[in-house]
Design an enzyme around this catalytic site. Structure first.
Site, short mmCIF file in Angstrom:
data_model
loop_
_atom_site.label_atom_id
_atom_site.label_comp_id
_atom_site.label_asym_id
_atom_site.label_seq_id
_atom_site.Cartn_x
_atom_site.Cartn_y
_atom_site.Cartn_z
N SER A 36 0.80 -1.22 0.00
CA SER A 36 0.00 0.00 0.00
C SER A 36 0.83 1.27 0.00
CB SER A 36 -0.95 0.03 1.21
OG SER A 36 -0.22 -0.03 2.42
N ASP A 326 -3.60 8.39 7.36
CA ASP A 326 -4.44 7.52 8.17
C ASP A 326 -3.52 6.81 9.16
OD1 ASP A 326 -3.24 5.35 6.85
OD2 ASP A 326 -4.94 4.97 5.54
N HIS A 329 -0.54 5.12 6.99
CA HIS A 329 0.09 5.65 5.79
C HIS A 329 0.41 7.14 5.90
CE1 HIS A 329 -2.49 2.20 4.54
NE2 HIS A 329 -1.38 1.86 3.93
#
Length: 351
Positions: A36, A326, A329
């Site tokens: 991610s 978040d 991240h």
């Protein structure tokens, strides 16, 4: 080295790097593998709960569009692509809005939630690393059909390959589930993953890759999600996790040195964000940040993916004040600073 980036307006960082560096560069494409930290939207197209193609993700992206990037804006790989004089974004291979003409100068095979370990990708039903390689093989054939064999081989041989993966193997797999803990000690698991990393780089080399950046782990014990687990102890970083990340990065460093000796013509580098990100967390004011322990989205304590949505209360107004977007991240601003450091410190030899 990170000190050199303090005080530089982050929005112009990529443009400065591009104008300063790409005069001598010959990198015709940026090709991305990983999780991610670099997935630009592949998870949008697979049946997994780990997605981010909705607001407020992407609220600071070009066109204010949620693309599936786990960020309020661009990823480090996007900034790196721009710094090499290529497109300002690297498209996801599975995104139906793009085709081989778009992928000829940059493509991303990464999948949020994946890891070196196949068990890690099974946790949230995402694309395993071996499947990313299969997509890359498919891409090679498509590129040959588009450019012809000779030109495609040139592009593939001169392209910059960026790899960012490994955090999920520990935080989503080893520390969360019992299976691998029964099989491996922490050090044994590190060695197991380094072995997979070695096989992966060897496979890319066999497929024609020569300019390769292997990404190190961040100080994963300082991610807001991990600090939340110690909320009753002051939300401090989980030093055990940071120590493992540091040790793993040292093993990757040794692997890079080994493979550079073993594989003729390879130019393999370690791009390690650990020290710079830790400095941002420990000295946020030096980089223009105000918050490090919590993230911008919602409460900033545990939300990511579907828990970080446009209905989330308390989401910050200005993400530039936060190191993290978040609970897992970084923000676009953080990504820009990290990308600038990586280009200057480890990727400069390709410019």
């Amino acid at each position: 080295m990170s000190m050199e980036f303090k005080g530089i307006p982050w929005l112009i960082l990529a443009q400065v790097l591009a104008s300063f560096f790409n005069v001598h560069a010959y990198v015709p494409a940026v090709i991305v593998f990983g999780d991610s930290s670099v997935d630009s939207g592949n998870n949008n197209q697979i049946p997994t709960l780990l997605k981010s193609n909705f607001e407020p993700y992407g609220r600071d992206f070009i066109g204010r569009k949620p693309t599936g990037r786990f960020c309020n804006g661009r990823l480090p790989t996007d900034f790196i692509s721009e710094a090499f004089g290529l497109k300002p974004t690297v498209p996801a291979y599975l995104d139906p809005d793009y085709n081989i003409t778009d992928f000829a100068t940059g493509v991303c095979f990464a999948s949020a939630g994946t890891g070196y370990d196949n068990v890690t990708s099974d946790v949230l039903n995402v694309i395993p690393l071996w499947k990313e390689v299969e997509y890359f093989k498919e891409y090679q054939e498509r590129l040959k059909g588009y450019l012809g064999n000779e030109k495609a081989s040139e592009v593939l041989g001169e392209a910059l390959y960026l790899i960012s993966i490994g955090t999920n193997d520990f935080l989503e797999n080893y520390y969360l589930l019992p299976h691998r803990q029964f099989e491996f000690s922490e050090e044994e698991y590190e060695n197991f993953l380094v072995g997979i990393a070695s096989n992966f780089v060897n496979e890319l080399y066999r497929l024609g890759a020569r300019k390769i950046s292997l990404g190190g782990l961040p100080p994963m014990g300082c991610l807001p999600l991990e600090r939340t687990t110690d909320i009753f102890f002051g939300s401090v970083c989980v030093e055990e996790y940071n120590d493992v990340a540091h040790d793993f990065n040292e093993k990757l460093k040794a692997l890079v040195e080994q493979l550079n000796k073993q594989l003729p013509g390879i130019r393999l580098v370690l791009s390690n964000p650990y020290d710079l990100l830790l400095e941002m967390i420990q000295n946020p004011e030096s980089f223009g940040f105000e918050s490090t322990a919590v993230a911008c989205c919602a409460t900033g304590l545990f939300e990511l993916g579907y828990l970080c949505n446009k209905f989330s209360h308390f989401t910050c107004i200005d993400a530039n004040k936060y190191v993290f977007w978040d609970s897992f991240h970084p923000t676009e601003k953080t990504n820009a600073i990290i990308a600038g450091h990586v280009v200057k410190a480890s990727l400069a030899q390709f410019l």
